[in-house]
Design a protein around this motif. Sequence first.
Motif, PDB file in Angstrom:
ATOM      1  N   LEU A  27      73.522  32.147  48.196  1.00 55.89           N
ATOM      2  CA  LEU A  27      73.621  33.312  49.078  1.00 55.89           C
ATOM      3  C   LEU A  27      73.762  34.594  48.270  1.00 55.89           C
ATOM      4  O   LEU A  27      73.245  35.641  48.659  1.00 55.89           O
ATOM      5  N   ASP A  28      74.440  34.512  47.134  1.00 54.35           N
ATOM      6  CA  ASP A  28      74.611  35.703  46.303  1.00 54.35           C
ATOM      7  C   ASP A  28      73.320  36.134  45.636  1.00 54.35           C
ATOM      8  O   ASP A  28      73.091  37.333  45.468  1.00 54.35           O
ATOM      9  N   ILE A  29      72.474  35.180  45.254  1.00 53.40           N
ATOM     10  CA  ILE A  29      71.222  35.629  44.621  1.00 53.40           C
ATOM     11  C   ILE A  29      70.226  36.132  45.669  1.00 53.40           C
ATOM     12  O   ILE A  29      69.386  36.950  45.387  1.00 53.40           O
ATOM     13  N   PHE A  30      70.360  35.665  46.893  1.00 49.10           N
ATOM     14  CA  PHE A  30      69.500  36.196  47.964  1.00 49.10           C
ATOM     15  C   PHE A  30      69.961  37.594  48.377  1.00 49.10           C
ATOM     16  O   PHE A  30      69.161  38.454  48.694  1.00 49.10           O
ATOM     17  N   SER A  31      71.268  37.769  48.381  1.00 55.92           N
ATOM     18  CA  SER A  31      71.852  38.977  48.967  1.00 55.92           C
ATOM     19  C   SER A  31      71.681  40.201  48.075  1.00 55.92           C
ATOM     20  O   SER A  31      71.509  40.093  46.867  1.00 55.92           O
ATOM     21  N   PHE A  32      71.747  41.372  48.711  1.00 61.11           N
ATOM     22  CA  PHE A  32      71.704  42.625  47.971  1.00 61.11           C
ATOM     23  C   PHE A  32      73.102  43.219  47.795  1.00 61.11           C
ATOM     24  O   PHE A  32      73.246  44.286  47.256  1.00 61.11           O
ATOM     25  N   SER A  72      69.463  36.353  35.020  1.00 61.51           N
ATOM     26  CA  SER A  72      68.325  36.983  35.724  1.00 61.51           C
ATOM     27  C   SER A  72      67.054  36.136  35.744  1.00 61.51           C
ATOM     28  O   SER A  72      66.438  35.992  36.802  1.00 61.51           O
ATOM     29  N   PRO A  73      66.608  35.584  34.589  1.00 63.85           N
ATOM     30  CA  PRO A  73      65.378  34.767  34.649  1.00 63.85           C
ATOM     31  C   PRO A  73      65.510  33.587  35.617  1.00 63.85           C
ATOM     32  O   PRO A  73      64.594  33.305  36.371  1.00 63.85           O
TER      33      PRO A  73
END
Lengths: 180, 270
Positions: free
Chosen positions: A66-71, B30-31
């Motif tokens: 959810l954190d990598i999807f979220s802004f 990041s990658p």
Amino acid sequence: MLIRIGKTIIFVLLASALALVQFSLISAWPGIFSQLNLILILLIFTLFFFGFEPALFLALLFGFWLDIFSFEFFGRQLITLVLVVLGTQWILKSWLTNRSLYSFLLLILIATIGYNFLTSGLLFLTLADRGFLFLSQKFFWLALVEQSAWSLLAALLLFNLVASMTRKLQPVFLEKKPVL
Amino acid sequence: MIKIRRNKTFLTVIVVLGLLFFLHGVKILSPLENFLLSLTKPFSGHLYSLGNSFNQSYSRSRDKTDLNLKVDDLNREIARLTVNQASCQEIESENQKLHNQLKFLSDHNFKAVVANVLAKEALAETGEQSQDFIIDKGSRNGLRVGLGVVSEEGVIVGQVIEIKENTAKICLTTSSGCKLAGAILNQTKTQGLTDGDLGLTIKMNYIPQLEKISPNDIVITSGLGGNIPRGLVIGKITQVKNESNEVWQAATIEPLINFNNLTVVSVIIP
């Protein structure tokens, strides 16, 4: 060993798919349906039926996705979900003495309230332009009520489903036998 | 024994969290994050479309008849015709230097990036429901903060407010804080700043009293600022707040399309 690795991979894939469903599918549903918090329900379900460690692992997985999807800032969901699991585990161990439907309903309700307060509170604390406190927002309370209703309904269904599959959750009555 | 095991679990969680924050902070993750986002993008798009279809069928089924469907179609038609009308007025006023909305991009050498909507983001902080969209194009596709986003009909629906390598967040014109430089298509081409109003309508404040504005006037982007080209339709004025003792007047603008049905949008790169 191989079976355990395989199981872990399937667990990770399933959890990732669920995070995706929560992020893309449920967010697109109309009004009250979009408030269904599948992730939280499954987290508490795991904690209640499978124990603390799988739930914690799941919280980390869901939080990361959810954190990598979220802004919003990275860590908001991770921190919230881990804290919710820790809090509900503490309540489960310290306050609830059995594995009844009422315990499950109470636990999921507390988790939903805790999740909403934590996630909005963390966001409020990290926003540069804070605007209004989330507690004064009608949307926050409406979402909380709708999410709680969904969680309770899902808890009811899940518990009965599990109870129908296993005998562990059946009530036990002690019968008083007459003394001969 | 149990206590030791529990302490070990806590320690592991803290270490994992710390590591994740650190690795994310120094961009080592990041990658991996970009790879995971690229991997899930097609699924996200399909899932969102699926959810959106449910959304649309739900809203249709709430009415007993097909009235809703017909109203939607007619609104779409009105939006298309209003865009055409607005384009024609613009062409007239600028000595036919601009072409109509449909040929806007090709005729003016504007590059447009077509993007799919991946998700809606609801924040309790804004006090509004689901007003930000996440699209599947990001800085890698040439997008940057401030660019305008248009619907299939050519109506401006919002602006890019945050950007990642593979995704971008757009605010809708009806969201509070989503500000656009606008111009009213009246005699004096009144200019001002539009801002979303509670996720429902758009407002334009601080319009001098001397300016003559009236309901049904079309509001377009003014092109000031350089990120968004002039002539994109923002909406139609539905109400004018005009008090004789006030220095300024204000207008309420209604968007021409239903933002809930957006699945594909175009980001205009000037």
